[in-house]
Design a protein around this motif. Structure first.
Motif, PDB file in Angstrom:
ATOM      1  N   VAL A 110       0.837  -1.192   0.000  1.00  0.00           N
ATOM      2  CA  VAL A 110       0.000   0.000   0.000  1.00  0.00           C
ATOM      3  C   VAL A 110       0.878   1.250   0.000  1.00  0.00           C
ATOM      4  O   VAL A 110       1.888   1.303   0.683  1.00  0.00           O
ATOM      5  N   THR A 111       0.470   2.240  -0.780  1.00  0.00           N
ATOM      6  CA  THR A 111       1.136   3.535  -0.789  1.00  0.00           C
ATOM      7  C   THR A 111       0.351   4.472   0.126  1.00  0.00           C
ATOM      8  O   THR A 111      -0.875   4.407   0.185  1.00  0.00           O
ATOM      9  N   TYR A 112       1.052   5.332   0.830  1.00  0.00           N
ATOM     10  CA  TYR A 112       0.439   6.290   1.735  1.00  0.00           C
ATOM     11  C   TYR A 112       0.509   7.672   1.098  1.00  0.00           C
ATOM     12  O   TYR A 112       1.591   8.106   0.697  1.00  0.00           O
ATOM     13  N   ILE A 113      -0.640   8.340   0.986  1.00  0.00           N
ATOM     14  CA  ILE A 113      -0.675   9.695   0.462  1.00  0.00           C
ATOM     15  C   ILE A 113      -1.043  10.644   1.594  1.00  0.00           C
ATOM     16  O   ILE A 113      -1.970  10.376   2.370  1.00  0.00           O
ATOM     17  N   VAL A 114      -0.316  11.749   1.671  1.00  0.00           N
ATOM     18  CA  VAL A 114      -0.634  12.810   2.619  1.00  0.00           C
ATOM     19  C   VAL A 114      -1.042  14.028   1.788  1.00  0.00           C
ATOM     20  O   VAL A 114      -0.295  14.452   0.906  1.00  0.00           O
ATOM     21  N   VAL A 115      -2.248  14.547   2.052  1.00  0.00           N
ATOM     22  CA  VAL A 115      -2.762  15.700   1.319  1.00  0.00           C
ATOM     23  C   VAL A 115      -2.894  16.881   2.267  1.00  0.00           C
ATOM     24  O   VAL A 115      -3.083  16.703   3.473  1.00  0.00           O
ATOM     25  N   ARG A 125       1.527  14.236  -1.554  1.00  0.00           N
ATOM     26  CA  ARG A 125       2.798  13.514  -1.660  1.00  0.00           C
ATOM     27  C   ARG A 125       2.560  12.065  -1.275  1.00  0.00           C
ATOM     28  O   ARG A 125       1.764  11.771  -0.387  1.00  0.00           O
ATOM     29  N   ALA A 126       3.263  11.169  -1.955  1.00  0.00           N
ATOM     30  CA  ALA A 126       3.071   9.729  -1.757  1.00  0.00           C
ATOM     31  C   ALA A 126       4.334   9.103  -1.175  1.00  0.00           C
ATOM     32  O   ALA A 126       5.452   9.485  -1.530  1.00  0.00           O
ATOM     33  N   PHE A 127       4.116   8.089  -0.332  1.00  0.00           N
ATOM     34  CA  PHE A 127       5.220   7.406   0.342  1.00  0.00           C
ATOM     35  C   PHE A 127       4.955   5.910   0.309  1.00  0.00           C
ATOM     36  O   PHE A 127       3.839   5.455   0.536  1.00  0.00           O
ATOM     37  N   ARG A 128       6.002   5.152   0.026  1.00  0.00           N
ATOM     38  CA  ARG A 128       5.876   3.690  -0.095  1.00  0.00           C
ATOM     39  C   ARG A 128       7.075   3.038   0.589  1.00  0.00           C
ATOM     40  O   ARG A 128       8.175   3.573   0.608  1.00  0.00           O
ATOM     41  N   TRP A 129       6.858   1.836   1.104  1.00  0.00           N
ATOM     42  CA  TRP A 129       7.916   1.081   1.759  1.00  0.00           C
ATOM     43  C   TRP A 129       8.981   0.672   0.748  1.00  0.00           C
ATOM     44  O   TRP A 129       8.676   0.190  -0.338  1.00  0.00           O
ATOM     45  N   SER A 130      10.238   0.862   1.120  1.00  0.00           N
ATOM     46  CA  SER A 130      11.371   0.429   0.313  1.00  0.00           C
ATOM     47  C   SER A 130      12.147  -0.613   1.108  1.00  0.00           C
ATOM     48  O   SER A 130      12.657  -0.312   2.203  1.00  0.00           O
ATOM     49  N   ASP A 131      12.234  -1.836   0.561  1.00  0.00           N
ATOM     50  CA  ASP A 131      13.028  -2.873   1.230  1.00  0.00           C
ATOM     51  C   ASP A 131      14.494  -2.464   1.299  1.00  0.00           C
ATOM     52  O   ASP A 131      15.171  -2.723   2.292  1.00  0.00           O
ATOM     53  N   GLU A 132      14.954  -1.818   0.241  1.00  0.00           N
ATOM     54  CA  GLU A 132      16.363  -1.399   0.183  1.00  0.00           C
ATOM     55  C   GLU A 132      16.689  -0.390   1.285  1.00  0.00           C
ATOM     56  O   GLU A 132      17.691  -0.510   1.974  1.00  0.00           O
ATOM     57  N   ALA A 133      15.846   0.600   1.456  1.00  0.00           N
ATOM     58  CA  ALA A 133      16.068   1.621   2.474  1.00  0.00           C
ATOM     59  C   ALA A 133      15.580   1.181   3.856  1.00  0.00           C
ATOM     60  O   ALA A 133      15.920   1.789   4.854  1.00  0.00           O
ATOM     61  N   HIS A 134      14.770   0.125   3.887  1.00  0.00           N
ATOM     62  CA  HIS A 134      14.098  -0.340   5.107  1.00  0.00           C
ATOM     63  C   HIS A 134      13.393   0.834   5.790  1.00  0.00           C
ATOM     64  O   HIS A 134      13.496   1.050   7.005  1.00  0.00           O
TER      65      HIS A 134
END
Length: 146
Positions: A110-115, A125-134
């Protein structure tokens, strides 16, 4: 990381929701099916619960209906969104903590959007989990039907 693709009508609905609930925060979800996004607005009962039992209810959001809708054949829960009424669209430490289960994402797909309209009208703006960045990282938003 791939951008979040979202219908203009869905983004407009999220922004309308934030304006309708201002100065309180709003929250909701987007369920996607067949390249169509449907916004599900949640009732933010935080103020009432916090007034009744502040220690037990520092924050809340109802997500069960969105999860069920995302499990329907051909559908997926693609976005959780909420507004920041005062400080603009950013993924706060509290947002991050609420999106985690332990140190892993509660909803990894799931992507998280903050409005917000606080700094710039219609900011999203949208935020998503990155396995690389943890961690959660910002991703571009590609609006369909603009």
């Amino acid at each position: 990381m791939d951008p979040l693709k979202i219908d203009r009508s869905a983004l407009d609905d999220m922004l309308a929701h934030t304006r309708e609930t201002h100065p309180d925060e709003c929250c909701g979800a987007v369920v996607s099916r067949d390249d169509t996004d449907r916004v599900l607005r949640f009732t933010n009962i935080q103020n009432r619960l916090h007034a009744e039992q502040p220690a037990d209810y520092p924050r809340t959001a109802a997500r069960l209906a969105a999860i069920r809708a995302g499990e329907e054949p051909g559908a997926r829960l693609s976005v959780f969104y909420h507004s920041h009424a005062v400080n603009g669209s950013y993924f706060s430490g509290e947002d991050r903590a609420r999106a985690l289960f332990g140190d892993e994402p509660a909803y990894p797909d799931v992507t998280y959007i903050v409005v917000s309209d606080a700094r710039t009208r219609g900011e999203a703006r949208a935020f998503r989990w990155s396995d690389e960045a943890h961690d959660f990282v910002e991703v571009a938003i590609e609006v369909r039907g603009s």
